[in-house]
Write a protein that holds these residues in place. Structure first.
Motif, PDB file in Angstrom:
ATOM      1  N   LYS A   1       0.824  -1.215   0.000  1.00 55.77           N
ATOM      2  CA  LYS A   1       0.000   0.000   0.000  1.00 55.77           C
ATOM      3  C   LYS A   1       0.860   1.269   0.000  1.00 55.77           C
ATOM      4  O   LYS A   1       0.431   2.306  -0.518  1.00 55.77           O
ATOM      5  N   ILE A   2       2.053   1.217   0.560  1.00 53.44           N
ATOM      6  CA  ILE A   2       2.969   2.361   0.435  1.00 53.44           C
ATOM      7  C   ILE A   2       3.334   2.565  -1.031  1.00 53.44           C
ATOM      8  O   ILE A   2       3.351   3.699  -1.536  1.00 53.44           O
ATOM      9  N   GLN A   3       3.598   1.473  -1.750  1.00 48.07           N
ATOM     10  CA  GLN A   3       3.890   1.594  -3.178  1.00 48.07           C
ATOM     11  C   GLN A   3       2.687   2.142  -3.935  1.00 48.07           C
ATOM     12  O   GLN A   3       2.829   2.974  -4.841  1.00 48.07           O
ATOM     13  N   ALA A   4       1.481   1.686  -3.576  1.00 50.88           N
ATOM     14  CA  ALA A   4       0.277   2.200  -4.231  1.00 50.88           C
ATOM     15  C   ALA A   4       0.126   3.694  -3.992  1.00 50.88           C
ATOM     16  O   ALA A   4      -0.249   4.452  -4.894  1.00 50.88           O
ATOM     17  N   LEU A   5       0.437   4.149  -2.776  1.00 54.30           N
ATOM     18  CA  LEU A   5       0.347   5.577  -2.473  1.00 54.30           C
ATOM     19  C   LEU A   5       1.352   6.373  -3.301  1.00 54.30           C
ATOM     20  O   LEU A   5       1.059   7.478  -3.767  1.00 54.30           O
ATOM     21  N   ILE A   6       2.544   5.812  -3.496  1.00 55.18           N
ATOM     22  CA  ILE A   6       3.537   6.472  -4.337  1.00 55.18           C
ATOM     23  C   ILE A   6       3.040   6.567  -5.775  1.00 55.18           C
ATOM     24  O   ILE A   6       3.230   7.574  -6.458  1.00 55.18           O
ATOM     25  N   ASP A   7       2.361   5.514  -6.240  1.00 50.72           N
ATOM     26  CA  ASP A   7       1.916   5.462  -7.636  1.00 50.72           C
ATOM     27  C   ASP A   7       0.739   6.397  -7.914  1.00 50.72           C
ATOM     28  O   ASP A   7       0.643   6.977  -8.998  1.00 50.72           O
ATOM     29  N   TYR A   8      -0.188   6.508  -6.960  1.00 54.38           N
ATOM     30  CA  TYR A   8      -1.415   7.271  -7.204  1.00 54.38           C
ATOM     31  C   TYR A   8      -1.201   8.759  -6.936  1.00 54.38           C
ATOM     32  O   TYR A   8      -0.272   9.165  -6.259  1.00 54.38           O
ATOM     33  N   ASP A   9      -2.119   9.576  -7.420  1.00 59.91           N
ATOM     34  CA  ASP A   9      -2.021  11.032  -7.280  1.00 59.91           C
ATOM     35  C   ASP A   9      -2.914  11.538  -6.152  1.00 59.91           C
ATOM     36  O   ASP A   9      -3.674  12.483  -6.328  1.00 59.91           O
ATOM     37  N   LEU A  10      -2.836  10.914  -4.986  1.00 59.76           N
ATOM     38  CA  LEU A  10      -3.685  11.346  -3.874  1.00 59.76           C
ATOM     39  C   LEU A  10      -3.124  12.576  -3.165  1.00 59.76           C
ATOM     40  O   LEU A  10      -3.877  13.349  -2.574  1.00 59.76           O
ATOM     41  N   ILE A  11      -1.797  12.744  -3.195  1.00 62.65           N
ATOM     42  CA  ILE A  11      -1.154  13.862  -2.501  1.00 62.65           C
ATOM     43  C   ILE A  11      -0.801  14.937  -3.522  1.00 62.65           C
ATOM     44  O   ILE A  11      -0.213  14.657  -4.564  1.00 62.65           O
ATOM     45  N   VAL A  12      -1.165  16.186  -3.210  1.00 65.12           N
ATOM     46  CA  VAL A  12      -0.811  17.325  -4.057  1.00 65.12           C
ATOM     47  C   VAL A  12       0.069  18.273  -3.254  1.00 65.12           C
ATOM     48  O   VAL A  12       0.075  18.261  -2.021  1.00 65.12           O
ATOM     49  N   ASN A  13       0.837  19.092  -3.970  1.00 69.22           N
ATOM     50  CA  ASN A  13       1.721  20.079  -3.322  1.00 69.22           C
ATOM     51  C   ASN A  13       2.716  19.415  -2.380  1.00 69.22           C
ATOM     52  O   ASN A  13       3.113  20.007  -1.378  1.00 69.22           O
TER      53      ASN A  13
ATOM     54  N   LEU B   1      -3.553   9.925   6.222  1.00 64.81           N
ATOM     55  CA  LEU B   1      -4.960   9.741   5.847  1.00 64.81           C
ATOM     56  C   LEU B   1      -5.076   9.039   4.492  1.00 64.81           C
ATOM     57  O   LEU B   1      -5.904   8.130   4.319  1.00 64.81           O
ATOM     58  N   ALA B   2      -4.273   9.460   3.522  1.00 68.20           N
ATOM     59  CA  ALA B   2      -4.330   8.834   2.197  1.00 68.20           C
ATOM     60  C   ALA B   2      -3.938   7.357   2.273  1.00 68.20           C
ATOM     61  O   ALA B   2      -4.538   6.502   1.612  1.00 68.20           O
ATOM     62  N   PHE B   3      -2.922   7.052   3.083  1.00 66.57           N
ATOM     63  CA  PHE B   3      -2.495   5.661   3.250  1.00 66.57           C
ATOM     64  C   PHE B   3      -3.606   4.826   3.879  1.00 66.57           C
ATOM     65  O   PHE B   3      -3.907   3.715   3.408  1.00 66.57           O
ATOM     66  N   LEU B   4      -4.243   5.341   4.935  1.00 69.73           N
ATOM     67  CA  LEU B   4      -5.312   4.592   5.591  1.00 69.73           C
ATOM     68  C   LEU B   4      -6.484   4.375   4.647  1.00 69.73           C
ATOM     69  O   LEU B   4      -7.158   3.339   4.692  1.00 69.73           O
ATOM     70  N   ASN B   5      -6.753   5.325   3.764  1.00 63.14           N
ATOM     71  CA  ASN B   5      -7.797   5.148   2.758  1.00 63.14           C
ATOM     72  C   ASN B   5      -7.459   3.989   1.821  1.00 63.14           C
ATOM     73  O   ASN B   5      -8.320   3.160   1.502  1.00 63.14           O
ATOM     74  N   LEU B   6      -6.199   3.892   1.385  1.00 61.90           N
ATOM     75  CA  LEU B   6      -5.790   2.795   0.496  1.00 61.90           C
ATOM     76  C   LEU B   6      -5.779   1.455   1.225  1.00 61.90           C
ATOM     77  O   LEU B   6      -6.012   0.403   0.615  1.00 61.90           O
ATOM     78  N   VAL B   7      -5.498   1.477   2.525  1.00 58.63           N
ATOM     79  CA  VAL B   7      -5.532   0.248   3.321  1.00 58.63           C
ATOM     80  C   VAL B   7      -6.965  -0.264   3.442  1.00 58.63           C
ATOM     81  O   VAL B   7      -7.197  -1.470   3.519  1.00 58.63           O
ATOM     82  N   GLY B   8      -7.957   0.652   3.457  1.00 55.62           N
ATOM     83  CA  GLY B   8      -9.352   0.249   3.550  1.00 55.62           C
ATOM     84  C   GLY B   8     -10.095   0.823   4.728  1.00 55.62           C
ATOM     85  O   GLY B   8     -11.272   0.507   4.939  1.00 55.62           O
ATOM     86  N   PHE B   9      -9.443   1.679   5.547  1.00 54.17           N
ATOM     87  CA  PHE B   9     -10.097   2.279   6.702  1.00 54.17           C
ATOM     88  C   PHE B   9     -11.278   3.149   6.253  1.00 54.17           C
ATOM     89  O   PHE B   9     -11.269   3.750   5.171  1.00 54.17           O
ATOM     90  N   ASP B  10     -12.305   3.239   7.122  1.00 55.26           N
ATOM     91  CA  ASP B  10     -13.304   4.291   7.021  1.00 55.26           C
ATOM     92  C   ASP B  10     -12.747   5.541   7.687  1.00 55.26           C
ATOM     93  O   ASP B  10     -12.223   5.464   8.818  1.00 55.26           O
ATOM     94  N   ILE B  11     -12.858   6.679   7.019  1.00 60.00           N
ATOM     95  CA  ILE B  11     -12.328   7.932   7.563  1.00 60.00           C
ATOM     96  C   ILE B  11     -13.441   8.972   7.562  1.00 60.00           C
ATOM     97  O   ILE B  11     -14.116   9.169   6.539  1.00 60.00           O
ATOM     98  N   ALA B  12     -13.660   9.611   8.722  1.00 58.51           N
ATOM     99  CA  ALA B  12     -14.610  10.717   8.817  1.00 58.51           C
ATOM    100  C   ALA B  12     -13.922  11.866   9.547  1.00 58.51           C
ATOM    101  O   ALA B  12     -13.307  11.663  10.601  1.00 58.51           O
ATOM    102  N   ILE B  13     -14.000  13.054   8.970  1.00 58.59           N
ATOM    103  CA  ILE B  13     -13.388  14.240   9.557  1.00 58.59           C
ATOM    104  C   ILE B  13     -14.502  15.255   9.821  1.00 58.59           C
ATOM    105  O   ILE B  13     -15.093  15.799   8.871  1.00 58.59           O
ATOM    106  N   PHE B  14     -14.845  15.455  11.085  1.00 59.76           N
ATOM    107  CA  PHE B  14     -15.887  16.413  11.454  1.00 59.76           C
ATOM    108  C   PHE B  14     -15.252  17.779  11.683  1.00 59.76           C
ATOM    109  O   PHE B  14     -14.385  17.940  12.541  1.00 59.76           O
ATOM    110  N   THR B  15     -15.699  18.750  10.903  1.00 57.32           N
ATOM    111  CA  THR B  15     -15.153  20.110  10.960  1.00 57.32           C
ATOM    112  C   THR B  15     -16.319  21.082  11.143  1.00 57.32           C
ATOM    113  O   THR B  15     -16.878  21.604  10.163  1.00 57.32           O
ATOM    114  N   PRO B  16     -16.753  21.326  12.388  1.00 54.81           N
ATOM    115  CA  PRO B  16     -17.919  22.211  12.590  1.00 54.81           C
ATOM    116  C   PRO B  16     -17.676  23.631  12.082  1.00 54.81           C
ATOM    117  O   PRO B  16     -18.612  24.325  11.717  1.00 54.81           O
ATOM    118  N   THR B  17     -16.409  24.061  12.012  1.00 55.09           N
ATOM    119  CA  THR B  17     -16.097  25.424  11.560  1.00 55.09           C
ATOM    120  C   THR B  17     -16.212  25.589  10.054  1.00 55.09           C
ATOM    121  O   THR B  17     -16.328  26.702   9.559  1.00 55.09           O
TER     122      THR B  17
END
Length: 772
Positions: free
Chosen positions: A637-649, A703-719
């Motif tokens: 999954k680290i290799q998959a993260l390197i291959d995919y364009d999930l991270i910008v900047n 976060l991107a790695f955990l998404n590729l691993v298969g985790f459910d991710i929820a980020i609550f941002t009331p602001t």
């Protein structure tokens, strides 16, 4: 004249001046007497030679080193999917910009769909795909940098064309090239290659002969006469194969039966049956290919006893291990005088008739016939390669037929045991020997050995046995191995496993070791509905080729629904399960234990590929206490993260930054990952962010790695503030705005359930008795 010849001029204009503003694909057959077509082709040819591609002699098949290089870089075992094509384009054609990669990905998918609609099986599609990828990096690699520009690259193809070359031109056109296919004399090869499809806008000229000076040649504008080529001295005219008397092996077609005589017998037993117990009046041979094994010791003992029994039997037997020795000078001498320019049927027959081993007449005829069957189906276009392939196979056949049948005893067929990897040419020999009356048993303890057989051009009339385990490629056993015996209860358990968990929709615990995320696009309510659902009950869940496709969630929820803060906190509490990693403080990524810097991490990545062996042996590696499957899964999954364009900047060292971060995962996260059973409950990563802080690059990598691993991710941002957007690609997660923005909130204890929370979000969805 049919077609508007002035349309060729569109290829000379930038896209911004065309109507519509898109690339062009023209099919030009013949030319006009006024010379308009030839003049336009001359201009297009000049552009094709300068930054494009001028293909006057077709496209040669990729050579073996090119194909092996492709396999080294992308891996040898794969099943074509849209996600995998996108990854291969990233790895194999790293010079592509994201927009170019997207366009080429869509074009490749379209071409593979055309092949499937034409009836091509997975193996044919895979071989065509490998050919296209090698062409894109080899002879056509220079044009890729021009894709997407206002002036498209020009591809000019002249002459006869084959099926895959035509599909490749369509691929280039769909990717953004101007493509012109020209045949001055006939449309026959195009019609055959198109298989009922239509490629390119047709332009027909009334003149159907080659022009005196081809306009696409460099000398066209200068009107330089062609150089006079001396006529080579050729031997006396050879008769066409159709005018020869029938070959001497005609009539022996029904003498050999391969496998069809075996009935239900296993190859372990059938190989020792004498001719009298097979079928009288026939050469009854078997050809079996066995890949992998169920148990290493048991498998090696079977091989050992097979060889011992064969040595003790009256059968003539031979064990081949490793590569077959190349023909010697003496073996090749009878074939040196052959002319590669002979008509192919005549060349095949001439080669076959030189296979005259010192043995009985019938084995000779069978060997000659088997050779002819192989070569008639060998599709190599290059005359030199075709002849070399034939000479090697002829020398091998003469060598081994003579060895097996020199002192042939008609009571028993000879037997060949081949152990280890086999090339295409070696498989051709095994097939020919089986069709010449030899029992052939092929063994590859590695499952990878199946691939050359799957894509071989000969009829797959061998018996195939594939076991579950991929065993190491060790030398052929010379002694018995220590064996552990299975109890009756253990065997019954294994049989029950096969009954319950094979294509039944039921899954045993930890049945799978590999997964692929399928991140769902959802609404706000669906996040609550799906959050506690097991993977196997979610939409888009499936298993295929030992891989679980896990439907997971990645959502940022901005605002407070209806401004009700009490209900807001209750909803979040209901989402905190036993498998939830809860974050309420930002920044949240803290390195525990010794780490290594980005420059140090860089030494383990070469050309975008992680070196797992070097990493595992380094002092920075912290995961060697984990099970092997878990370690391999993390590195995959680290290799998959390197291959995919999930991270910008992320900057030029983003791959090294990824490795630096992901080699220091929190112990609780590692435990959730190790305990993740891909068909059941999905681990969660839940963030509540009430601050004004932007997540760091390292936190977004996690976060991107955990998404590729298969985790459910929820980020609550009331602001409603930005936090993940700076470094995460916007397409990688859902942004759900659900109500009023709230500021200066204090996060309560979210792991303690409120007594009155049953009427909350999940309570409304699942009933008042829901316990979370």
């Amino acid at each position: 004249m049919t077609g508007n010849t002035s349309q060729l001029e569109d290829c000379l204009l930038p896209l911004s001046r065309r109507t519509p503003p898109s690339p062009r694909f023209f099919r030009v057959i013949g030319y006009d007497q006024q010379g308009k077509i030839l003049n336009d082709l001359n201009k297009i040819g000049a552009l094709a030679r300068d930054g494009g591609a001028y293909l006057q002699n077709g496209l040669a098949n990729p050579v073996e080193p090119e194909i092996q290089r492709f396999f080294r870089e992308v891996g040898e075992q794969f099943t074509l999917t849209a996600a995998l094509v996108a990854r291969h384009l990233t790895v194999w054609l790293g010079q592509l910009r994201p927009a170019q990669r997207t366009t080429l990905d869509a074009a490749m998918t379209e071409i593979l769909d055309i092949l499937k609609r034409q009836g091509a099986n997975d193996n044919i599609c895979r071989n065509a795909y490998i050919k296209f990828m090698c062409w894109l990096r080899g002879p056509l690699g220079g044009i890729l940098k021009g894709l997407g520009q206002d002036t498209p690259p020009k591809v000019l193809y002249e002459g006869e064309i084959g099926r895959y070359e035509l599909l490749f031109l369509q691929l280039l056109y769909r990717s953004g090239c101007d493509v012109v296919y020209v045949n001055y004399c006939s449309e026959d090869s195009y019609t055959k290659a198109a298989r009922g499809g239509t490629y390119g806008h047709p332009i027909y000229g009334e003149v159907r002969t080659p022009p005196a000076v081809p306009p696409t040649s460099k000398s066209a504008s200068a009107s330089v006469p062609k150089a006079v080529v001396p006529t080579p001295t050729v031997p006396a005219r050879q008769p066409d194969a159709s005018s020869l008397v029938p070959p001497p092996w005609q009539g022996v077609e029904e003498v050999v039966l391969v496998n069809r005589w075996m009935g239900g017998a296993s190859f372990w037993d059938a190989v020792f049956l004498p001719c009298a117990q097979r079928e009288t009046g026939k050469f009854c041979s078997l050809f079996s290919a066995c890949f992998g094994g169920n148990d290493r010791a048991e498998y090696r003992n079977q091989l050992y006893h097979l060889k011992r029994t064969l040595d003790a039997s009256p059968k003539k037997g031979l064990l081949m291990e490793g590569k077959i020795p190349a023909p010697t000078n003496n073996e090749a001498a009878p074939f040196r005088s052959l002319d590669k320019r002979l008509p192919r049927p005549l060349l095949i027959r001439t080669l076959a008739e030189k296979i005259v081993p010192s043995c009985g007449k019938v084995p000779v005829l069978l060997a000659q016939r088997a050779f002819s069957l192989v070569m008639e189906q060998y599709a190599e276009k290059d005359a030199v390669r075709f002849l070399n392939y034939g000479v090697r196979l002829a020398c091998w056949l003469k060598r081994y037929v003579e060895l097996f049948f020199e002192q042939y005893r008609s009571e028993h067929e000879p037997a060949l045991v081949y152990y280890g990897p086999a090339t295409e040419a070696e498989i051709s020999l095994l097939w020919a020997l089986a069709h010449a009356g030899v029992d052939v048993l092929y063994f590859s303890p590695a499952l990878l050995g199946q691939e050359p057989f799957e894509k071989h051009f000969l009829p797959h009339d061998w018996q195939t046995t594939v076991y579950e385990q991929d065993l190491p490629m060790e030398p052929f056993p010379q002694r018995e191995e220590r064996v552990r015996a299975s109890t009756t209860a253990y065997n019954a358990s294994r049989e029950l496993d096969q009954l319950l968990y094979s294509d039944t929709g039921m899954f045993r615990d930890r049945q799978f070791t590999r997964s692929q995320p399928v991140t769902l696009k959802t609404t706000y309510d669906e996040v609550g509905q799906l959050w506690r659902e097991e993977a196997q009950y979610r939409p888009s869940f499936r298993t295929e080729d030992g891989i679980v496709y896990v439907p997971n969630l990645f959502s940022k929820i901005s605002g407070v629904d209806k401004g009700d803060q009490k209900l807001y906190w209750d909803r979040i509490r209901e989402m905190v399960t036993e498998d939830t990693y809860l974050v309420t403080t930002v920044p949240f990524l803290h390195v525990n234990g010794p780490s290594f810097s980005t420059p140090q991490a860089r030494s383990f990545i070469h050309d975008g590929r992680l070196d797992p062996n070097a990493l595992k042996s380094s002092r920075f590696y912290r995961y060697d206490y984990l099970p092997d499957d878990t370690q391999d899964y993390i590195l995959e999954k680290i290799q998959a993260l390197i291959d995919y364009d999930l991270i910008v900047n992320g900057g030029p060292d983003v791959a090294a930054s990824m490795l630096s971060v992901l080699m220091n995962l929190d112990k609780e996260l590692l435990r959730l990952l190790q305990n993740f059973d891909f068909t059941k409950s999905i681990p969660k990563f839940l963030v509540v962010d009430v601050t004004e802080k932007v997540f760091t690059l390292e936190e977004c990598i996690l976060l991107a790695f955990l998404n590729l691993v298969g985790f459910d991710i929820a980020i609550f941002t009331p602001t409603g503030y930005r936090n993940v957007e700076k470094y995460l690609h916007p397409d990688s997660f859902d942004t759900l705005v659900v109500g009023e923005f709230a500021f200066d909130l204090t996060i309560p204890d979210l792991r303690t359930k409120r007594a009155a929370s049953s009427g909350g979000w999940l309570g409304r969805l699942f009933g008042s008795n829901h316990n979370g």
